[in-house]
Design a protein around this motif. Structure first.
Motif, PDB file in Angstrom:
ATOM      1  N   LEU A 168      -3.674  13.612  11.954  1.00 57.94           N
ATOM      2  CA  LEU A 168      -3.905  14.632  12.962  1.00 57.94           C
ATOM      3  C   LEU A 168      -4.559  13.987  14.170  1.00 57.94           C
ATOM      4  CD1 LEU A 168      -5.287  17.685  10.971  1.00 57.94           C
ATOM      5  CD2 LEU A 168      -3.113  17.502  12.123  1.00 57.94           C
ATOM      6  N   SER A 169      -4.072  14.325  15.324  1.00 58.60           N
ATOM      7  CA  SER A 169      -4.653  13.752  16.531  1.00 58.60           C
ATOM      8  C   SER A 169      -5.886  14.548  16.931  1.00 58.60           C
ATOM      9  CB  SER A 169      -3.624  13.771  17.662  1.00 58.60           C
ATOM     10  OG  SER A 169      -3.411  15.107  18.088  1.00 58.60           O
ATOM     11  N   GLU A 170      -6.661  13.981  17.834  1.00 55.20           N
ATOM     12  CA  GLU A 170      -7.848  14.670  18.346  1.00 55.20           C
ATOM     13  C   GLU A 170      -7.432  15.963  19.043  1.00 55.20           C
ATOM     14  OE1 GLU A 170     -11.331  13.696  21.548  1.00 55.20           O
ATOM     15  OE2 GLU A 170     -10.572  12.042  20.330  1.00 55.20           O
ATOM     16  N   ASP A 171      -6.303  15.952  19.754  1.00 59.31           N
ATOM     17  CA  ASP A 171      -5.819  17.154  20.430  1.00 59.31           C
ATOM     18  C   ASP A 171      -5.485  18.255  19.429  1.00 59.31           C
ATOM     19  OD1 ASP A 171      -6.081  15.984  22.916  1.00 59.31           O
ATOM     20  OD2 ASP A 171      -3.983  15.308  22.997  1.00 59.31           O
ATOM     21  N   ASP A 172      -4.866  17.885  18.280  1.00 56.31           N
ATOM     22  CA  ASP A 172      -4.548  18.878  17.253  1.00 56.31           C
ATOM     23  C   ASP A 172      -5.817  19.537  16.726  1.00 56.31           C
ATOM     24  OD1 ASP A 172      -1.829  18.333  17.411  1.00 56.31           O
ATOM     25  OD2 ASP A 172      -1.930  16.796  15.849  1.00 56.31           O
ATOM     26  N   LEU A 173      -6.850  18.729  16.486  1.00 54.30           N
ATOM     27  CA  LEU A 173      -8.105  19.273  15.974  1.00 54.30           C
ATOM     28  C   LEU A 173      -8.766  20.187  16.996  1.00 54.30           C
ATOM     29  CD1 LEU A 173      -9.539  16.093  14.227  1.00 54.30           C
ATOM     30  CD2 LEU A 173      -8.568  18.114  13.134  1.00 54.30           C
ATOM     31  N   VAL A 201      16.184  11.266   4.872  1.00 57.77           N
ATOM     32  CA  VAL A 201      16.343  12.697   5.086  1.00 57.77           C
ATOM     33  C   VAL A 201      14.989  13.361   4.854  1.00 57.77           C
ATOM     34  CG1 VAL A 201      17.482  14.807   4.302  1.00 57.77           C
ATOM     35  CG2 VAL A 201      18.722  12.630   4.278  1.00 57.77           C
ATOM     36  N   GLY A 202      14.564  14.215   5.774  1.00 56.06           N
ATOM     37  CA  GLY A 202      13.307  14.949   5.637  1.00 56.06           C
ATOM     38  C   GLY A 202      12.111  14.113   6.046  1.00 56.06           C
ATOM     39  N   GLU A 203      11.039  14.811   6.390  1.00 51.60           N
ATOM     40  CA  GLU A 203       9.786  14.167   6.793  1.00 51.60           C
ATOM     41  C   GLU A 203       8.632  14.788   6.033  1.00 51.60           C
ATOM     42  OE1 GLU A 203       9.524  11.578   8.822  1.00 51.60           O
ATOM     43  OE2 GLU A 203      11.665  11.570   9.267  1.00 51.60           O
ATOM     44  N   LEU A 204       7.557  14.034   5.904  1.00 49.49           N
ATOM     45  CA  LEU A 204       6.343  14.587   5.315  1.00 49.49           C
ATOM     46  C   LEU A 204       5.744  15.602   6.275  1.00 49.49           C
ATOM     47  CD1 LEU A 204       4.435  11.507   3.866  1.00 49.49           C
ATOM     48  CD2 LEU A 204       5.976  13.062   2.693  1.00 49.49           C
ATOM     49  N   PRO A 205       5.088  16.634   5.743  1.00 48.02           N
ATOM     50  CA  PRO A 205       4.373  17.543   6.645  1.00 48.02           C
ATOM     51  C   PRO A 205       3.324  16.759   7.423  1.00 48.02           C
ATOM     52  CG  PRO A 205       4.380  18.392   4.397  1.00 48.02           C
ATOM     53  CD  PRO A 205       4.966  17.018   4.350  1.00 48.02           C
ATOM     54  N   LYS A 206       3.048  17.178   8.635  1.00 42.73           N
ATOM     55  CA  LYS A 206       2.120  16.456   9.497  1.00 42.73           C
ATOM     56  C   LYS A 206       0.771  16.248   8.822  1.00 42.73           C
ATOM     57  CE  LYS A 206       0.744  16.301  14.287  1.00 42.73           C
ATOM     58  NZ  LYS A 206       0.768  16.957  15.577  1.00 42.73           N
ATOM     59  N   ILE A 207       0.281  17.264   8.148  1.00 46.59           N
ATOM     60  CA  ILE A 207      -1.028  17.169   7.501  1.00 46.59           C
ATOM     61  C   ILE A 207      -0.990  16.152   6.365  1.00 46.59           C
ATOM     62  CG2 ILE A 207      -0.697  19.043   5.831  1.00 46.59           C
ATOM     63  CD1 ILE A 207      -3.865  18.752   7.814  1.00 46.59           C
ATOM     64  N   LEU A 261       4.063   6.757   5.928  1.00 44.51           N
ATOM     65  CA  LEU A 261       2.652   6.667   5.560  1.00 44.51           C
ATOM     66  C   LEU A 261       2.018   5.512   6.324  1.00 44.51           C
ATOM     67  CD1 LEU A 261       3.237   7.061   1.727  1.00 44.51           C
ATOM     68  CD2 LEU A 261       2.324   8.811   3.263  1.00 44.51           C
ATOM     69  N   GLU A 262       0.696   5.544   6.444  1.00 44.02           N
ATOM     70  CA  GLU A 262       0.019   4.521   7.236  1.00 44.02           C
ATOM     71  C   GLU A 262      -0.090   3.175   6.514  1.00 44.02           C
ATOM     72  OE1 GLU A 262      -3.668   6.044   8.735  1.00 44.02           O
ATOM     73  OE2 GLU A 262      -2.685   7.801   9.583  1.00 44.02           O
ATOM     74  N   GLY A 263      -0.094   3.189   5.200  1.00 41.88           N
ATOM     75  CA  GLY A 263      -0.161   1.940   4.449  1.00 41.88           C
ATOM     76  C   GLY A 263      -1.555   1.383   4.288  1.00 41.88           C
ATOM     77  N   ASN A 264      -2.577   2.165   4.623  1.00 43.61           N
ATOM     78  CA  ASN A 264      -3.953   1.667   4.525  1.00 43.61           C
ATOM     79  C   ASN A 264      -4.704   2.265   3.337  1.00 43.61           C
ATOM     80  OD1 ASN A 264      -4.106   4.239   5.506  1.00 43.61           O
ATOM     81  ND2 ASN A 264      -5.400   3.758   7.259  1.00 43.61           N
ATOM     82  N   GLU A 265      -4.005   2.895   2.407  1.00 44.28           N
ATOM     83  CA  GLU A 265      -4.621   3.476   1.215  1.00 44.28           C
ATOM     84  C   GLU A 265      -4.133   2.736  -0.027  1.00 44.28           C
ATOM     85  OE1 GLU A 265      -6.883   5.737   1.436  1.00 44.28           O
ATOM     86  OE2 GLU A 265      -6.614   6.320   3.522  1.00 44.28           O
ATOM     87  N   LEU A 266      -4.897   2.881  -1.103  1.00 42.72           N
ATOM     88  CA  LEU A 266      -4.482   2.298  -2.378  1.00 42.72           C
ATOM     89  C   LEU A 266      -3.249   3.022  -2.895  1.00 42.72           C
ATOM     90  CD1 LEU A 266      -7.880   1.736  -4.215  1.00 42.72           C
ATOM     91  CD2 LEU A 266      -6.401   0.026  -3.155  1.00 42.72           C
ATOM     92  N   ALA A 267      -2.473   2.308  -3.678  1.00 40.23           N
ATOM     93  CA  ALA A 267      -1.256   2.880  -4.241  1.00 40.23           C
ATOM     94  C   ALA A 267      -0.974   2.216  -5.576  1.00 40.23           C
ATOM     95  CB  ALA A 267      -0.084   2.670  -3.286  1.00 40.23           C
TER      96      ALA A 267
END
Length: 196
Positions: free
Chosen positions: A157-162, A146-152, A41-47
């Motif tokens: 999401l990168s600008e290229d993905d959008l 083990v395992g990763e979060l889904p990209k979304i 996670l980016e760590g820039n949200e409340l938790a």
């Protein structure tokens, strides 16, 4: 001195596991930091953390910042059972002021870790063991991943993905033939303010 070994799981991803080791006298802010880094996670949200009983019922809440709503002056008043009220009757604490060993009372303590309240992600944490610290080991640390979060779910999401999504021809298949007369609303069919 002792450390805690926690197992972290995430319901939305099968086989998602993080094992975290952290000193028992460390605070919840350190646990928050190692969690968001090891999860991706980016760590820039409340938790927040919630200390739970064995059935995952919340007993108290530990927030990243002071979210004490008693001091807010223009707080709307709600009925006791109102579903819109943001007040809870759980005791509240702040992560940096709250030590792990002061809140953990069960050998298999259950803790909920809620990240990003606008796009919530809830992780289930269970205390697996308490053990003697090894002087050659640095804490906190992630010992199993083990395992990763889904990209979304990561929110990155990168600008290229959008742009790829916008350029996807499948999105516009329904509009290939254009609009026909049935798609247009006849203004004569409208009586009063939108009623048909």
């Amino acid at each position: 001195m002792f450390y805690y070994k926690f197992r972290v799981s995430y319901d939305e991803v099968d086989e998602f596991v993080r094992d975290i080791e952290i000193l028992s006298n460390d605070n919840f802010e350190s646990l928050h930091t190692i969690l968001y880094k090891s999860i991706g996670l980016e760590g820039n949200e409340l938790a927040s953390f919630s200390i739970c009983d064995s059935k995952w019922n919340k007993k108290n809440e530990i927030t990243l910042i002071d979210m004490n709503d008693d001091e807010v002056e223009d707080q709307p008043e709600y009925e006791e059972e109102d579903g819109f009220s943001t007040k809870t009757h759980l005791p509240k604490f702040i992560m940096k002021d709250c030590l792990l060993n002061k809140m953990i009372s069960d050998p298999h303590q259950h803790i909920l870790y809620e990240y990003d309240f606008l796009n919530p992600k809830v992780f289930y944490i269970e205390l697996m063991k308490t053990a003697q610290v090894s002087e050659s080991t640095g804490y906190p640390r992630c010992t199993n991943k083990v395992g990763e979060l889904p990209k979304i779910a990561k929110g990155n999401l990168s600008e290229d993905d959008l742009l790829n999504d916008l350029n996807n021809d499948d999105l516009f298949d329904d509009f290939e033939d254009g609009f026909n007369d049935e798609d247009q609303l006849d203004l004569n069919d409208i009586n009063d303010f939108g009623s048909y």
